[in-house]
Design a protein around this motif. Structure first.
Motif, PDB file in Angstrom:
ATOM      1  N   ILE A 522       0.845  -1.183   0.000  1.00 23.56           N
ATOM      2  CA  ILE A 522       0.000   0.000   0.000  1.00 23.56           C
ATOM      3  C   ILE A 522       0.884   1.237   0.000  1.00 23.56           C
ATOM      4  O   ILE A 522       1.750   1.378   0.867  1.00 23.56           O
ATOM      5  CB  ILE A 522      -0.932  -0.003   1.225  1.00 23.56           C
ATOM      6  N   PRO A 523       0.713   2.161  -0.950  1.00 27.12           N
ATOM      7  CA  PRO A 523       1.606   3.322  -1.043  1.00 27.12           C
ATOM      8  C   PRO A 523       1.342   4.336   0.058  1.00 27.12           C
ATOM      9  O   PRO A 523       0.282   4.337   0.696  1.00 27.12           O
ATOM     10  CB  PRO A 523       1.262   3.913  -2.416  1.00 27.12           C
ATOM     11  N   GLN A 524       2.319   5.204   0.281  1.00 28.45           N
ATOM     12  CA  GLN A 524       2.159   6.262   1.282  1.00 28.45           C
ATOM     13  C   GLN A 524       1.028   7.201   0.896  1.00 28.45           C
ATOM     14  O   GLN A 524       0.214   7.583   1.729  1.00 28.45           O
ATOM     15  CB  GLN A 524       3.467   7.046   1.413  1.00 28.45           C
ATOM     16  N   TYR A 525       0.971   7.556  -0.380  1.00 31.09           N
ATOM     17  CA  TYR A 525      -0.086   8.450  -0.853  1.00 31.09           C
ATOM     18  C   TYR A 525      -1.247   7.603  -1.383  1.00 31.09           C
ATOM     19  O   TYR A 525      -1.418   7.436  -2.595  1.00 31.09           O
ATOM     20  CB  TYR A 525       0.454   9.390  -1.928  1.00 31.09           C
ATOM     21  N   VAL A 526      -2.039   7.064  -0.461  1.00 30.51           N
ATOM     22  CA  VAL A 526      -3.107   6.126  -0.826  1.00 30.51           C
ATOM     23  C   VAL A 526      -4.075   6.735  -1.831  1.00 30.51           C
ATOM     24  O   VAL A 526      -4.409   6.135  -2.854  1.00 30.51           O
ATOM     25  CB  VAL A 526      -3.872   5.677   0.437  1.00 30.51           C
ATOM     26  N   HIS A 527      -4.534   7.955  -1.557  1.00 34.28           N
ATOM     27  CA  HIS A 527      -5.543   8.586  -2.407  1.00 34.28           C
ATOM     28  C   HIS A 527      -4.925   9.350  -3.579  1.00 34.28           C
ATOM     29  O   HIS A 527      -5.656   9.842  -4.436  1.00 34.28           O
ATOM     30  CB  HIS A 527      -6.394   9.550  -1.586  1.00 34.28           C
ATOM     31  N   ALA A 528      -3.613   9.471  -3.602  1.00 42.29           N
ATOM     32  CA  ALA A 528      -2.984  10.343  -4.593  1.00 42.29           C
ATOM     33  C   ALA A 528      -1.969   9.621  -5.462  1.00 42.29           C
ATOM     34  O   ALA A 528      -1.181  10.268  -6.146  1.00 42.29           O
ATOM     35  CB  ALA A 528      -2.314  11.522  -3.884  1.00 42.29           C
ATOM     36  N   ALA A 529      -1.984   8.281  -5.468  1.00 44.12           N
ATOM     37  CA  ALA A 529      -0.973   7.544  -6.222  1.00 44.12           C
ATOM     38  C   ALA A 529      -1.021   7.868  -7.710  1.00 44.12           C
ATOM     39  O   ALA A 529       0.016   7.981  -8.369  1.00 44.12           O
ATOM     40  CB  ALA A 529      -1.144   6.041  -6.003  1.00 44.12           C
ATOM     41  N   VAL A 530      -2.228   8.038  -8.255  1.00 44.90           N
ATOM     42  CA  VAL A 530      -2.364   8.296  -9.694  1.00 44.90           C
ATOM     43  C   VAL A 530      -1.831   9.674 -10.058  1.00 44.90           C
ATOM     44  O   VAL A 530      -1.009   9.823 -10.971  1.00 44.90           O
ATOM     45  CB  VAL A 530      -3.836   8.130 -10.127  1.00 44.90           C
ATOM     46  N   VAL A 531      -2.262  10.701  -9.362  1.00 43.57           N
ATOM     47  CA  VAL A 531      -1.802  12.056  -9.670  1.00 43.57           C
ATOM     48  C   VAL A 531      -0.327  12.221  -9.312  1.00 43.57           C
ATOM     49  O   VAL A 531       0.407  12.986  -9.962  1.00 43.57           O
ATOM     50  CB  VAL A 531      -2.691  13.107  -8.964  1.00 43.57           C
ATOM     51  N   HIS A 532       0.146  11.489  -8.306  1.00 36.16           N
ATOM     52  CA  HIS A 532       1.577  11.482  -7.981  1.00 36.16           C
ATOM     53  C   HIS A 532       2.371  10.892  -9.143  1.00 36.16           C
ATOM     54  O   HIS A 532       3.449  11.400  -9.506  1.00 36.16           O
ATOM     55  CB  HIS A 532       1.804  10.668  -6.697  1.00 36.16           C
TER      56      HIS A 532
END
Length: 616
Positions: A522-532
């Motif tokens: 699970i990435p650190q930026y759970v809700h923002a992985a795509v825009v990241h």
């Protein structure tokens, strides 16, 4: 060649230490903007050179449904939302505009239409085609007959989209416009995937991305299976789009190196035009990266996460930071639906899985895309249609929590009250098959529906919790089925890198890991992985040297990705055995439904002409 990216003149900072503001240090900062256009909103984020997110903003975008199954949007509306989001980030977080070095876009795989003579939006709204709604959304299912006609050709290029072209792809939508739009209007049209339309609006140039054209428009890269120009002239003529072959396919983007330019993810597509810069509130000349479909930005934003994996979960013979490690990692981008993205060094053909696609993210490497038509939407549907939904929703709101978190806690309470060894034990006699929205992978059958064994008359919250658990179990078991099909065909997937809101569901993540018998990351930026991921593409574009050569994408991902959290599979042998049996039943439910339907269809076919409603 396009001009080089805008760069702030570098000033050597003074080494003198002083409290005098005149002598304050002003370190050189490099920041990058990622834009993610989803089905419902446009989101922007700014990251620094380390990959840290400095700020995010979003704005809801318009969605029109003129008829059942028709979904439309507007590039003018989306661009306005993007500009508002970018300006809000810069203002709210006091980010200097001259620190922005690059910008890149990801978007849904939707068809955007412009006029080739005036470069203005061309309406896709029938019957008059007169408004500025120029996007046929990926979700739009109007080209039913066109999709059937395309797949009836059995053309060789269909091998590269899983054997059949989906109604969600863009060539069926182009053909529908050809069949329904006045000829004088269709003759003025040029076509883009939405991500390519946004880079066009940002730069003014006509470059296309391999990601968009290869994955969703039937483009086969030169050299693949004898492809000479990328676009397949015989295919377009056979389905009735021969006019798009004129002028070397100019209205689709042209021929690479002749009258068109095609790029892999994040490669320098051009620089921000004066017009676009003024609307975004940024300096002109900033590097613009070649865009990608949103799910592929999720791959970029997740699979480079810093995690500890055991030796059997890594690519043997390579360092833990080598891009070959990506071959063992499945990116699962989970929202309303879930996309499963995997990379391989060579082409791997998997029935029911889109691809293999060459060059879309990293040159000379291949991508495959599986998917579940509904995961988040399925969970929502199951909850909202249960008799105990309103009661459960009211209780969860009284605890200031969402209904999913409340039900997870309720399942844990049920486990304690029943002295159950695991939560999975609670659902041992409940068998739910959840293709309520058809099957994307690996069956690739839009006619698939749901099935339940173990229904009772229980209308209580306990009954809802059990149904909710069974739905999560279905999602996990179907993920196992997709990975199994991919690995049997030649992939080497040993771990799942998740992104999206479902990552916060601890029971679902543990089920996913245990059902698939591999760790979930699970990435650190759970809700923002795509825009990241989109912002990382901006950093790649900004790295271009004077010849336009950019830093390798994997190196950027390795540097900018953050540590992730690992969810290991269950070590309980009894739970593993239970899930193995549940998977066996799951497969029987899947295949028996197809067999039952065939048996009934064989009988009904003898009745003569079927009623119109049955045909539909």
């Amino acid at each position: 060649m396009s001009s080089l990216p805008y760069r702030q003149p570098y000033r050597q900072p003074s080494r003198q230490m002083s409290t005098d503001p005149h002598n304050e240090l002003n370190p050189h900062m490099d920041n990058y903007i990622g834009i993610d256009v989803g089905t419902g909103s446009a989101r922007a984020c700014v990251i620094n050179a380390k990959g840290d997110i400095l700020g995010m903003a979003s704005e809801n975008i318009g969605l029109w449904q003129p008829e059942q199954g028709y979904y439309e949007q507007s590039t003018n509306d989306i661009w306005r939302c993007i500009c508002n989001s970018v300006q809000r980030i810069l203002n709210q977080h006091s980010i200097a505009v001259d620190s922005i070095r690059g910008i890149a876009f990801d978007a849904t795989c939707s068809l955007a239409v412009f006029t080739h003579d005036t470069d203005e939006p061309m309406s896709v709204t029938s019957p008059k085609f007169e408004n500025d709604r120029n996007i046929v959304l990926w979700l739009d299912h109007r080209p039913v007959e066109e999709t059937a006609k395309i797949n009836a050709t059995k053309h060789n290029l269909l091998r590269y989209v899983g054997g059949t072209m989906s109604i969600e792809m863009e060539i069926p939508k182009v053909l529908w416009l050809k069949n329904n739009m006045p000829k004088e209007k269709f003759d003025r049209c040029k076509f883009y995937d939405l991500a390519d339309a946004l880079t066009h609006m940002a730069t003014g140039n006509e470059s296309r991305s391999f990601c968009s054209t290869v994955c969703k428009q039937g483009y086969v890269p030169v050299g693949v299976d004898g492809s000479v120009k990328g676009w397949q002239e015989d295919f377009l003529k056979e389905i009735g789009l021969g006019d798009l072959t004129e002028d070397d396919f100019k209205r689709l983007g042209g021929v690479n190196g002749v009258n068109g330019k095609y790029l892999s993810a994040g490669e320098l597509i051009g620089t921000l035009s004066e017009k676009a810069a003024g609307e975004l509130g940024l300096p002109a000349g900033i590097a613009v990266g070649s865009g990608v479909i949103d799910a592929y930005a999720g791959w970029v934003g997740t699979v480079g996460a810093k995690v500890k994996l055991s030796s059997h979960e890594l690519s043997a013979g390579y360092s833990q930071t080598d891009k070959s490690q990506a071959f063992t990692r499945l990116a699962a981008v989970a929202g309303t639906s879930t996309c499963h993205i995997a990379m391989s060094p060579g082409p791997v053909f998997v029935p029911g899985v889109w691809g293999p696609y060459r060059d879309v993210l990293i040159p000379d490497y291949w991508m495959a895309e599986g998917g579940q038509s509904a995961t988040g939407e399925l969970l929502k549907h199951v909850l909202e249609t249960h008799p105990a939904f309103q009661q459960t929703l009211s209780i969860s709101e009284s605890y200031n929590t969402n209904i999913y978190d409340y039900l997870n806690e309720h399942l844990k309470d049920m486990q304690k009250k029943q002295n159950a060894p695991t939560i999975s034990y609670l659902g041992r006699h409940f068998f739910f098959y959840g293709d309520l929205f058809g099957n994307r992978s690996p069956i690739a059958d839009p006619r698939m529906t749901g099935a339940v064994i173990g229904l009772s008359s229980d209308k209580s919250i306990d009954g809802l919790a059990l149904y909710y658990y069974a739905t999560m179990e279905f999602i996990a078991l179907q993920t196992h089925q997709i990975i199994e099909a991919m690995n049997e065909a030649g992939h080497q997937i040993h771990s799942i890198f998740m992104s999206g809101s479902q990552c916060q569901n601890d029971i679902l993540m543990r089920l996913m890991a245990s059902a698939c018998n591999m760790p979930v990351l699970i990435p650190q930026y759970v809700h923002a992985a795509v825009v990241h991921g989109a912002a990382m593409l901006a950093a790649k574009a900004a790295s271009a040297d004077k010849h336009g050569k950019t830093e390798p994408l994997w190196d950027i991902m390795d540097r900018m990705s953050k540590p992730g959290k690992t969810v290991p599979p269950s070590t309980d042998p009894h739970e593993k055995e239970l899930l193995a049996i549940k998977y066996k039943v799951f497969l029987e439910q899947c295949h028996s439904q197809q067999a039952y339907r065939k048996d009934v269809d064989d009988v009904v076919s003898k009745w003569g002409e079927a009623p119109k409603a049955d045909k539909e």
